[in-house]
Design a protein around this motif. Structure first.
Motif, PDB file in Angstrom:
ATOM      1  N   THR A 126      20.026   1.904  24.149  1.00  0.00           N
ATOM      2  CA  THR A 126      20.400   0.669  24.829  1.00  0.00           C
ATOM      3  C   THR A 126      19.328  -0.388  24.659  1.00  0.00           C
ATOM      4  OG1 THR A 126      21.158  -0.254  26.939  1.00  0.00           O
ATOM      5  CG2 THR A 126      19.349   1.336  27.044  1.00  0.00           C
ATOM      6  N   TYR A 127      19.747  -1.655  24.780  1.00  0.00           N
ATOM      7  CA  TYR A 127      18.783  -2.757  24.823  1.00  0.00           C
ATOM      8  C   TYR A 127      18.484  -3.064  26.285  1.00  0.00           C
ATOM      9  CZ  TYR A 127      23.100  -5.438  25.496  1.00  0.00           C
ATOM     10  OH  TYR A 127      24.307  -5.890  25.952  1.00  0.00           O
ATOM     11  N   GLY A 128      17.627  -4.066  26.529  1.00  0.00           N
ATOM     12  CA  GLY A 128      17.170  -4.289  27.894  1.00  0.00           C
ATOM     13  C   GLY A 128      17.478  -5.657  28.463  1.00  0.00           C
ATOM     14  N   ILE A 129      16.516  -6.214  29.184  1.00  0.00           N
ATOM     15  CA  ILE A 129      16.676  -7.418  29.993  1.00  0.00           C
ATOM     16  C   ILE A 129      17.022  -8.621  29.120  1.00  0.00           C
ATOM     17  CG2 ILE A 129      15.464  -8.985  31.566  1.00  0.00           C
ATOM     18  CD1 ILE A 129      13.703  -6.582  32.357  1.00  0.00           C
ATOM     19  N   LEU A 130      18.038  -9.363  29.543  1.00  0.00           N
ATOM     20  CA  LEU A 130      18.430 -10.564  28.809  1.00  0.00           C
ATOM     21  C   LEU A 130      17.503 -11.733  29.127  1.00  0.00           C
ATOM     22  CD1 LEU A 130      22.327 -10.370  29.176  1.00  0.00           C
ATOM     23  CD2 LEU A 130      20.885  -9.516  27.319  1.00  0.00           C
ATOM     24  N   LYS A 131      17.251 -11.982  30.403  1.00  0.00           N
ATOM     25  CA  LYS A 131      16.376 -13.074  30.830  1.00  0.00           C
ATOM     26  C   LYS A 131      15.407 -12.541  31.877  1.00  0.00           C
ATOM     27  CE  LYS A 131      19.736 -16.763  29.963  1.00  0.00           C
ATOM     28  NZ  LYS A 131      20.492 -17.899  30.551  1.00  0.00           N
ATOM     29  N   PRO A 132      14.145 -12.299  31.475  1.00  0.00           N
ATOM     30  CA  PRO A 132      13.175 -11.696  32.413  1.00  0.00           C
ATOM     31  C   PRO A 132      12.752 -12.607  33.549  1.00  0.00           C
ATOM     32  CG  PRO A 132      12.492 -11.447  30.112  1.00  0.00           C
ATOM     33  CD  PRO A 132      13.592 -12.442  30.120  1.00  0.00           C
ATOM     34  N   GLY A 133      13.040 -13.923  33.453  1.00  0.00           N
ATOM     35  CA  GLY A 133      12.637 -14.832  34.517  1.00  0.00           C
ATOM     36  C   GLY A 133      11.164 -15.211  34.396  1.00  0.00           C
ATOM     37  N   PRO A 134      10.619 -15.903  35.383  1.00  0.00           N
ATOM     38  CA  PRO A 134       9.215 -16.338  35.322  1.00  0.00           C
ATOM     39  C   PRO A 134       8.261 -15.148  35.355  1.00  0.00           C
ATOM     40  CG  PRO A 134      10.141 -16.741  37.500  1.00  0.00           C
ATOM     41  CD  PRO A 134      11.284 -16.334  36.634  1.00  0.00           C
ATOM     42  N   GLU A 135       7.121 -15.324  34.692  1.00  0.00           N
ATOM     43  CA  GLU A 135       6.126 -14.248  34.674  1.00  0.00           C
ATOM     44  C   GLU A 135       5.504 -14.092  36.064  1.00  0.00           C
ATOM     45  OE1 GLU A 135       1.984 -13.010  32.363  1.00  0.00           O
ATOM     46  OE2 GLU A 135       3.073 -14.840  31.817  1.00  0.00           O
ATOM     47  N   LEU A 136       5.363 -12.841  36.495  1.00  0.00           N
ATOM     48  CA  LEU A 136       4.816 -12.546  37.814  1.00  0.00           C
ATOM     49  C   LEU A 136       3.471 -11.840  37.693  1.00  0.00           C
ATOM     50  CD1 LEU A 136       8.053 -11.160  39.530  1.00  0.00           C
ATOM     51  CD2 LEU A 136       7.201 -13.518  39.551  1.00  0.00           C
ATOM     52  N   GLU A 137       2.619 -12.056  38.687  1.00  0.00           N
ATOM     53  CA  GLU A 137       1.337 -11.337  38.712  1.00  0.00           C
ATOM     54  C   GLU A 137       1.556  -9.873  39.063  1.00  0.00           C
ATOM     55  OE1 GLU A 137      -3.075 -11.590  40.875  1.00  0.00           O
ATOM     56  OE2 GLU A 137      -1.543 -13.137  41.256  1.00  0.00           O
ATOM     57  N   HIS A 138       2.490  -9.637  39.992  1.00  0.00           N
ATOM     58  CA  HIS A 138       2.828  -8.276  40.398  1.00  0.00           C
ATOM     59  C   HIS A 138       4.331  -8.086  40.200  1.00  0.00           C
ATOM     60  CE1 HIS A 138      -1.159  -7.886  42.123  1.00  0.00           C
ATOM     61  NE2 HIS A 138      -0.968  -9.028  42.776  1.00  0.00           N
ATOM     62  N   GLY A 139       4.711  -6.968  39.619  1.00  0.00           N
ATOM     63  CA  GLY A 139       6.128  -6.721  39.368  1.00  0.00           C
ATOM     64  C   GLY A 139       6.304  -5.539  38.426  1.00  0.00           C
TER      65      GLY A 139
END
Length: 344
Positions: A126-139
């Motif tokens: 399978t492939y993964g995330i389409l749109k990861p969103g903004p980069e986070l410090e914790h996540g």
């Protein structure tokens, strides 16, 4: 600025010596620069022999016909059928012309397996995330194609997404030992997931391969990096602005399948030969650094008067300088004329 000046005859000897030595340095540089290309060919020849069966031919002959990859293939298909078979999903149909591996390309004891059969039931490709969103410090960390250039994972560049986005793509979560294949942009890059990225996610530009425990993950890793498999990936690649291979073609990728025991033997031999190539490559890198400083060392030795023997019969440099000064004094000085006055 003061410059040490040797006698004229010694200057000639230094120039001749420099020409000879620097020519040899240039020849040495060209030979050293060619070695990385030779090592790349050497590694590819190892992988070609591995997936063709010639690398382990003597081992196979010593163990007889009881070592049969076809039985392993039957077992893999039976495990998938027991688990309910392969889900069709929304993947495009594979490009038949790209998947051209033939049984003539391998020993009779081997079989041709498609990649989806080699993966663990319940953990499909399978492939993964389409749109990861903004980069986070914790996540939740997720891996992009940019994070493994040259099939080497760079942990320092890993970005993080939110738990909510990770939950939406929980099907793509990684386990230690999974393989990750790039399927968009630079198609064919491959890494093995380390323990510190257990539970991480991936992007839509990569495909997770969870190899069945009955198959050697390391064998599949090397088989996917072999030029014959990479060629089949390129043949299945589509697109103009962003080129990629669809997940249906990834699942249909053909892998030459020997028995598990022979897989382990192939991995042992490949890693042994690659380790030898790595050692040679490290020595070449050291030699290249030394060669890069050799030219300056030769020039420094020349200007210290240590490159050629000195001949007491040479005319001293002081006499040469005196003669040059006398010639300059005797030379007529150029006359300076007045500039003509222009009339308007």
């Amino acid at each position: 600025m003061e410059i040490s000046l040797p006698p004229k005859e010694e200057q000639k000897r230094i120039a001749q010596k420099l020409d000879a030595l620097l020519d040899r340095v240039d020849t040495l540089k060209s030979r050293i620069d060619a070695i990385p290309t030779l090592l790349k060919r050497f590694r590819q020849s190892i992988l070609a022999a591995a997936v063709a069966g010639s690398l382990s031919e003597d081992w196979r002959n010593a163990h007889g016909d009881a070592i049969d990859g076809r039985k392993l293939h039957d077992l893999l298909r039976a495990l998938h059928e027991k688990a309910g078979g392969h889900a069709r999903g929304n993947a495009s149909d594979p490009s038949d012309e790209a998947h051209d591996l033939s049984r003539d390309d391998m020993p009779p004891q081997w079989d041709i397996a498609v990649l989806r059969d080699i993966c663990e039931p319940g953990r499909p490709i399978t492939y993964g995330i389409l749109k990861p969103g903004p980069e986070l410090e914790h996540g939740i960390p997720y891996i992009r194609v940019a994070d493994f250039p040259g099939n080497k994972l760079r942990l320092e560049g890993i970005k993080k997404t939110s738990e909510e986005i990770d939950q939406l793509f929980k099907r793509a979560r990684l386990r230690a030992g999974d393989l990750l294949l790039s399927i968009r942009g630079s198609v064919g890059r491959l890494i093995k997931i380390p323990a510190e990225l257990e539970g991480a996610n991936i992007t839509q530009d990569t495909a997770r391969l969870s190899i069945s425990p009955t198959v050697s993950t390391d064998y599949v890793y090397w088989a996917l990096l072999a030029e014959s498999t990479q060629r089949r990936m390129r043949a299945a690649t589509r697109g103009v602005a962003v080129r990629g291979i669809n997940i249906g073609d990834v699942r249909a990728l053909q892998i030459p399948l020997p028995s598990r025991d022979e897989q382990d033997e192939i991995v042992r031999r490949v890693e042994q030969l690659f380790a030898f190539a790595d050692q040679l490559e490290a020595k070449v890198a050291i030699a290249k650094q030394r060669i890069d400083t050799l030219t300056q060392s030769i020039l420094a030795k020349a200007f210290r008067g240590e490159l050629v023997p000195q001949d007491p019969n040479d005319e001293p440099a002081s006499m040469l300088l005196e003669r040059i000064r006398a010639q300059r004094v005797a030379a007529p000085k150029p006359r300076r004329g007045r500039k003509p006055i222009s009339s308007t």
